[in-house]
Enzyme design. Structure first.
Site, PDB file in Angstrom:
ATOM      1  N   HIS A 174      16.587   8.506 -12.430  1.00  0.00           N
ATOM      2  CA  HIS A 174      15.227   8.414 -13.628  1.00  0.00           C
ATOM      3  C   HIS A 174      14.578   7.581 -12.842  1.00  0.00           C
ATOM      4  O   HIS A 174      13.246   6.648 -14.053  1.00  0.00           O
ATOM      5  CB  HIS A 174      15.779   8.237 -14.530  1.00  0.00           C
ATOM      6  CG  HIS A 174      17.233   9.094 -15.419  1.00  0.00           C
ATOM      7  ND1 HIS A 174      18.207   8.702 -14.684  1.00  0.00           N
ATOM      8  CD2 HIS A 174      16.934  10.218 -16.095  1.00  0.00           C
ATOM      9  CE1 HIS A 174      19.121   9.565 -15.588  1.00  0.00           C
ATOM     10  NE2 HIS A 174      18.823  10.825 -16.395  1.00  0.00           N
TER      11      HIS A 174
HETATM   12  S1  FES Z   1      17.639   5.971 -13.051  1.00  0.00           S
HETATM   13 FE1  FES Z   1      18.743   6.851 -14.611  1.00  0.00          FE
HETATM   14  S2  FES Z   1      21.004   6.791 -13.367  1.00  0.00           S
HETATM   15 FE2  FES Z   1      19.825   5.885 -12.043  1.00  0.00          FE
END
Ligand code: FES
Length: 182
Positions: free
Chosen positions: A147
């Site tokens: 993410h």
């Molecule tokens: S940014 Fe979501 S698990 Fe690493």
């Protein structure tokens, strides 16, 4: 006369009973001590499950990192460059999402080595930044592609949804380039 004999005989019986009880108690304590002592020595299963682990840092070249497992958890050990240490210390600590000084995350005099748990504090993915050519994110640390979390060269979260820095596991230097984790 009969009373004296009874008393004498009663005392003897009582003494015998007390001695017997005492001996049984001593045997009981001894019997308890043996399993207790044997419980103190970790068996192979315990060692595999999480006994302290020695790690030789000498083979990790400057700029490189290794991954290892301790207590079933992924750990990164990075041999930081002078530039990476400088970057980690140049930032204003109060401005960080999870304010923590680089000095508090490494051992004094051994700041070239950073030891952190290797799972992103967002949802647990494994950030990139250990293998040659992998993205280290915008802050020369690690980049979590799940993410988009960016960790700096101290393992601190700098950008993205991860809420916390990569935690530092318990460890200590046992020699110039050797550590014991746990
Ligand atoms: S940014 Fe979501 S698990 Fe690493």
């Amino acid at each position: 006369m009969a009373q004296a004999t009874d008393t004498s005989s009663g005392t003897t019986r009582r003494d015998f009973l007390m001695l017997t009880t005492g001996a049984a108690g001593a045997i009981g304590v001894g019997a308890l001590l043996i399993p207790l002592v044997s419980q103190l020595a970790p068996d192979a299963q315990t060692v595999a499950a999480g006994a302290p682990m020695d790690v030789d840092l000498a083979p990790i070249a400057e700029g490189q990192a290794i991954k290892l497992f301790w207590r079933g958890k992924l750990i990164f050990v990075r041999h930081r460059t002078a530039k990476e240490i400088e970057e980690a210390r140049a930032v204003a600590v109060a401005s960080l999402p999870d304010p923590e000084a680089d000095q508090a995350r490494v051992k004094e005099g051994k700041e070239a080595f950073l030891v952190v748990y290797g799972n992103c504090t967002h949802l647990g993915c494994v950030p990139l930044g250990n293998a040659p050519g992998e993205s280290k994110g915008d802050y020369d640390g690690w980049f979590c592609p799940c993410h988009g979390s960016h960790y700096d060269s101290s393992g601190r979260i700098r950008k993205g949804p991860a809420p916390k820095n990569l935690p530092v596991p318990p460890y200590a230097f046992t020699a110039d380039t050797k550590i014991k984790i746990g």
